[in-house]
Design an enzyme around this catalytic site. Structure first.
Site: not given
Length: 415
Positions: A181, A185, A365
């Site tokens: 996952g 990168g 969140c």
């Protein structure tokens, strides 16, 4: 405004909620303990029932559609009020029954077999890299940062996170590393730049995979860091180190056995894994129905008891465990600020409903990590008890060594 009014009398115990209903009448709830003071206007009388039966889903949808708005207060005020009263909502008789039913459906809510997992990931991560650039750091890290002090910029805190995780991998020259996952990168690229290792990153997002490989090429790291559009369950080669940042939340609790069995299979006998994931300090539950429908289909942030059970059943040692308790709240506050600064651009790219959806998502969140039960954990796993040094000093020592090697103020200044 019945039956909603009956539930709100029980729900709001901290702070005050004034509701202006569709007929223009004002109802006041709470006031027993100091807290946020919120005035909410409802323009659709059907909300009286939908908010009663499914408050989290209905509230998010009502805000997205403009049927719920706030006066002399904000969405942040409302979500703060909601968060600090969450436990009393859960104790309301109807909500207790509905949550019990929902827990019984977890297997279906969190189904992520090969194929469907990619569709679930694409729903969120393939909506455009240009959008994510508007609120993430330069490297586009979409996970909890690590704030060593309150003055850290978002870029500095994300770099701190990379350094911390890399130090826990205890890298050695010539090792093969897997990033499950890999996002856009930066984790894999950091490892490839800081150590003499070969790194493979896998993702189910086409947008992420393309950009990550472009970054590797631009940084001159394509010979040692590569990214593949691939499900980790399809891998067969073995790795000395495995890292996974912010992916475990998409696995689904009924796939945990499959996940850790695969980790065991992919690790060499002396291998080490570092798992960075959201979790919570409360007993097992279910994901928010609104988040599951609109943001992260199939996702779930586990209780630690659910993770340990699967780890134990797959013969892995937990060699280190660390909790980042408030760091994600700080990270999300930075994302919210950047999102709001670019809100007009987001509206041009998508529409007003999309903007409201993301505001509701990001702020809710943040509240989960600031006043709710959410946290982030680092779980270091190995097949052998002595795969890493038995004293944690090496983690701090390696962070200091990497800090000296990092070029400039950021490893990817042009990311």
């Amino acid at each position: 405004m019945f039956p909603l009014s009956h539930m709100l009398k029980s729900f709001i115990r901290v702070g005050t909620l004034k509701v202006i209903d569709a007929e223009g009448r004002t109802h006041i709830f709470g006031g027993r303990a100091p807290g946020p003071d919120v005035t909410m206007r409802l323009t659709d009388p059907t909300l009286y029932r939908s908010l009663f039966f499914n408050p989290e889903l209905a509230a998010g949808e009502a805000y997205m559609d403009g049927r719920m708005s706030f006066e002399n207060s904000t969405l942040r005020d409302f979500l703060t009020l909601f968060s600090v009263n969450r436990l009393s909502l859960g104790s309301y008789p109807l909500q207790k029954v509905l949550r019990t039913v929902s827990r019984g459906l977890k297997r279906f809510q969190q189904a992520n077999p090969i194929g469907k997992a990619q569709k679930n990931v694409a729903h969120h991560y393939d909506i455009g890299n240009d959008f994510y650039r508007l609120f993430l750091d330069r490297g586009m890290q979409y996970s909890c940062a690590y704030f060593t002090n309150d003055d850290n910029t978002l870029e500095e805190a994300q770099q701190n996170k990379l350094r911390l995780i890399a130090s826990k991998l205890d890298l050695k020259p010539g090792q093969k590393v897997l990033d499950i996952g890999c996002g856009w990168g930066d984790m894999a690229l950091y490892l490839g730049r800081m150590a003499d290792v070969q790194v493979v990153g896998v993702t189910l997002s086409k947008e992420q995979c393309k950009l990550a490989n472009e970054k590797a090429k631009n940084l001159g790291l394509a010979d040692r860091v590569r990214f593949e559009l691939r499900d980790y369950r399809d891998l067969t080669e073995r790795f000395d180190r495995i890292v996974s940042v912010g992916m475990f939340e998409h696995v689904g609790v009924h796939h945990y056995g499959e996940y850790f069995a695969k980790v065991n299979e992919l690790l060499t006998d002396t291998g080490v894994m570092l798992l960075h994931s959201i979790g919570h300090m409360s007993p097992p539950g279910t994901a928010s129905p609104w988040l599951r429908k609109y943001i992260f289909p199939g996702a779930y942030s586990p209780a630690l008891s659910e993770v340990f059970t699967a780890v134990e059943q797959n013969s892995l040692w937990v060699t280190d465990l660390e909790f980042l308790r408030v760091h994600y709240a700080k990270t999300l506050a930075h994302w919210v600020s950047r999102f709001e600064a670019n809100r007009a651009k987001v509206a041009e790219m998508y529409d007003e409903r999309f903007c409201r959806m993301w505001e509701f998502y990001l702020i809710s969140c943040e509240m989960m990590f600031r006043t709710g039960s959410q946290l982030v954990f680092h779980m270091q796993l190995a097949k052998k008890r002595d795969a890493v040094p038995i004293v944690r000093d090496y983690i701090t020592d390696t962070q200091r060594a990497f800090l000296q090697l990092e070029p400039g103020k950021g490893i990817f200044p042009n990311g």
